[in-house]
Design an enzyme around this catalytic site. Structure first.
Site, PDB file in Angstrom:
ATOM      1  CD  GLU A  94      -2.828  -7.452   2.753  1.00  0.00           C
ATOM      2  OE1 GLU A  94      -3.766  -7.789   3.506  1.00  0.00           O
ATOM      3  OE2 GLU A  94      -2.367  -6.305   2.725  1.00  0.00           O
ATOM      4  CD  GLU A 140       1.338  -5.741   5.398  1.00  0.00           C
ATOM      5  OE1 GLU A 140       2.186  -6.642   5.609  1.00  0.00           O
ATOM      6  OE2 GLU A 140       0.611  -5.714   4.389  1.00  0.00           O
ATOM      7  CB  ALA A 152      -0.873  -0.008   1.251  1.00  0.00           C
ATOM      8  N   GLY A 166       0.460  -5.053   0.732  1.00  0.00           N
ATOM      9  CA  GLY A 166      -0.745  -5.093  -0.105  1.00  0.00           C
ATOM     10  C   GLY A 166      -0.508  -5.772  -1.452  1.00  0.00           C
TER      11      GLY A 166
HETATM   12  N1  COA Z   1       4.668   3.197  -0.582  1.00  0.00           N
HETATM   13  C1  COA Z   1       5.103   4.351  -1.120  1.00  0.00           C
HETATM   14  N2  COA Z   1       6.255   4.482  -1.790  1.00  0.00           N
HETATM   15  C2  COA Z   1       7.000   3.366  -1.929  1.00  0.00           C
HETATM   16  C3  COA Z   1       6.630   2.125  -1.407  1.00  0.00           C
HETATM   17  C4  COA Z   1       5.383   2.060  -0.697  1.00  0.00           C
HETATM   18  N3  COA Z   1       4.910   0.929  -0.205  1.00  0.00           N
HETATM   19  N4  COA Z   1       7.579   1.214  -1.701  1.00  0.00           N
HETATM   20  C5  COA Z   1       8.529   1.868  -2.395  1.00  0.00           C
HETATM   21  N5  COA Z   1       8.177   3.167  -2.538  1.00  0.00           N
HETATM   22  C6  COA Z   1       8.939   4.220  -3.230  1.00  0.00           C
HETATM   23  C7  COA Z   1      10.175   4.645  -2.434  1.00  0.00           C
HETATM   24  O1  COA Z   1       9.823   5.601  -1.464  1.00  0.00           O
HETATM   25  C8  COA Z   1      11.048   5.215  -3.532  1.00  0.00           C
HETATM   26  O2  COA Z   1      10.607   6.502  -3.852  1.00  0.00           O
HETATM   27  P1  COA Z   1      11.692   7.726  -3.992  1.00  0.00           P
HETATM   28  O3  COA Z   1      12.509   7.303  -5.205  1.00  0.00           O
HETATM   29  O4  COA Z   1      10.853   8.919  -4.229  1.00  0.00           O
HETATM   30  O5  COA Z   1      12.474   7.710  -2.735  1.00  0.00           O
HETATM   31  C9  COA Z   1      10.733   4.321  -4.740  1.00  0.00           C
HETATM   32  O6  COA Z   1       9.491   3.700  -4.434  1.00  0.00           O
HETATM   33  C10 COA Z   1      11.773   3.242  -4.975  1.00  0.00           C
HETATM   34  O7  COA Z   1      11.929   2.526  -3.765  1.00  0.00           O
HETATM   35  P2  COA Z   1      13.347   2.271  -3.057  1.00  0.00           P
HETATM   36  O8  COA Z   1      13.108   2.004  -1.610  1.00  0.00           O
HETATM   37  O9  COA Z   1      14.297   3.364  -3.387  1.00  0.00           O
HETATM   38  O10 COA Z   1      13.791   0.934  -3.829  1.00  0.00           O
HETATM   39  P3  COA Z   1      14.774  -0.201  -3.291  1.00  0.00           P
HETATM   40  O11 COA Z   1      15.017  -1.091  -4.461  1.00  0.00           O
HETATM   41  O12 COA Z   1      15.939   0.393  -2.599  1.00  0.00           O
HETATM   42  O13 COA Z   1      13.921  -1.007  -2.179  1.00  0.00           O
HETATM   43  C11 COA Z   1      11.946  -2.092  -1.296  1.00  0.00           C
HETATM   44  C12 COA Z   1      12.784  -1.726  -2.541  1.00  0.00           C
HETATM   45  C13 COA Z   1      10.687  -2.760  -1.820  1.00  0.00           C
HETATM   46  C14 COA Z   1      12.733  -3.054  -0.415  1.00  0.00           C
HETATM   47  C15 COA Z   1      11.601  -0.814  -0.488  1.00  0.00           C
HETATM   48  O14 COA Z   1      11.091   0.160  -1.386  1.00  0.00           O
HETATM   49  C16 COA Z   1      10.575  -1.018   0.592  1.00  0.00           C
HETATM   50  O15 COA Z   1      10.880  -1.551   1.634  1.00  0.00           O
HETATM   51  N6  COA Z   1       9.316  -0.549   0.365  1.00  0.00           N
HETATM   52  C17 COA Z   1       8.264  -0.595   1.349  1.00  0.00           C
HETATM   53  C18 COA Z   1       7.669  -1.985   1.432  1.00  0.00           C
HETATM   54  C19 COA Z   1       6.600  -2.058   2.499  1.00  0.00           C
HETATM   55  O16 COA Z   1       6.841  -1.876   3.677  1.00  0.00           O
HETATM   56  N7  COA Z   1       5.367  -2.342   2.048  1.00  0.00           N
HETATM   57  C20 COA Z   1       4.254  -2.548   2.934  1.00  0.00           C
HETATM   58  C21 COA Z   1       3.468  -1.326   3.127  1.00  0.00           C
HETATM   59  S1  COA Z   1       2.153  -1.635   4.301  1.00  0.00           S
END
Ligand code: COA
Length: 250
Positions: free
Chosen positions: A110, A130, A61, A107
């Site tokens: 999910e 989460e 999400a 999400g």
């Molecule tokens: N919501 C909003 N933005 C998100 C996102 C999310 N769930 N997941 C990634 N993004 C955004 C990042 O903020 C980043 O934006 P920016 O370039 O403006 O900073 C962009 O997507 C790229 O992500 P980044 O973290 O730089 O990529 P990465 O390859 O280093 O890492 C992940 C990838 C998936 C490990 C990492 O993005 C992450 O942990 N995301 C959150 C996952 C999460 O907790 N999801 C559950 C939400 S309830």
């Protein structure tokens, strides 16, 4: 936000926000819902594939939206929106295949869990992080994951909040197939095309039998199956297919 493209009777819905790894905001949810309603009523569509644009399937999400929630009631509505959209996937009459092309987190996983079949590329990473945000999966994942992989493995994934490899997920029955990166969409397309050659009535009856039957007492489920099969057996398509089989042998 949702890119739709159709090949014969297979509709591909691609979540298209690669700059945020296809994070699901409210607008994506509404667009996805609209695309699904349209797909259900479109007679030319028999199988639906959901995938993501770029290196991620869906990284969860949209965390930015959590910051604007005013109170618990708004949070509940946020959760209900996701639950409703994902339930409409599992309740859709037509089969829905998830092509997991990379990160399927929160999400995103999910969403994959609400689909009928999950096929992942070998680089996919799956998890429900989460808990690290002080939450738990609120779009149906806390219910669907244990039903798919069992209570212990479901809680193991959700309590740890860790990311797991496609290979681990396949071992647990969370995904059905792993495909080399770069071959995923061709593989899923071939599979979906094969399914789409079968009569729609049989496809939808089978999906309904399995999904509804799992929630029912087995005797009631068998009773419902007999009725469905009875209707299919006298359908034009099944009669024609039986006739073709018999006539090839005489
Ligand atoms: N919501 C909003 N933005 C998100 C996102 C999310 N769930 N997941 C990634 N993004 C955004 C990042 O903020 C980043 O934006 P920016 O370039 O403006 O900073 C962009 O997507 C790229 O992500 P980044 O973290 O730089 O990529 P990465 O390859 O280093 O890492 C992940 C990838 C998936 C490990 C990492 O993005 C992450 O942990 N995301 C959150 C996952 C999460 O907790 N999801 C559950 C939400 S309830």
């Amino acid at each position: 936000m949702i890119e739709a493209s159709q090949k014969d009777h297979v509709l591909f819905l691609t979540i298209n926000r690669p700059e945020v790894l296809n994070a699901l905001n409210k607008e994506v949810m509404h667009r996805l819902q609209e695309s699904l309603i349209q797909a259900e009523s479109d007679e030319s569509v028999k199988v639906i594939v959901i995938t993501g644009k770029g290196k991620a399937f869906v990284a969860g999400a949209d965390i930015n939206e959590f910051l604007s929630l005013k109170d618990a009631e708004e949070g509940r509505e946020y959760s209900l929106l996701g639950q409703n959209v994902f339930s409409s996937i599992s309740k859709l009459a037509k089969p829905v295949i998830c092509a997991i092309n990379g990160y399927a987190l929160g999400g995103g996983l999910e969403l994959a869990l609400a689909c009928d079949i999950r096929i992942a590329s070998e680089n996919a990473k799956l998890g429900l992080p989460e808990i690290k945000l002080g939450l738990f999966p609120g779009y149906g994942g806390a219910q669907r994951l244990p039903r798919l992989v069992g209570k212990g493995m479901g809680l193991y994934m959700m309590l740890s909040g860790e990311m797991f490899s496609a290979q681990e997920a396949e071992k647990w029955g969370l995904i059905e197939q792993i495909v080399p990166q770069g071959e995923l969409l061709d593989f899923v397309n071939d599979f979906a095309q094969k399914i789409s050659k079968f009569p729609l009535g049989a496809l939808t009856a089978l999906k309904s039998s399995v999904n509804n039957g799992l929630e029912m007492h087995i005797d009631d489920a068998l009773h419902a199956d007999a009725k469905r099969i009875g209707e299919l057996m006298v359908s034009d398509e099944a009669q024609e297919r039986a006739l073709q089989f018999v006539s090839k042998r005489t």
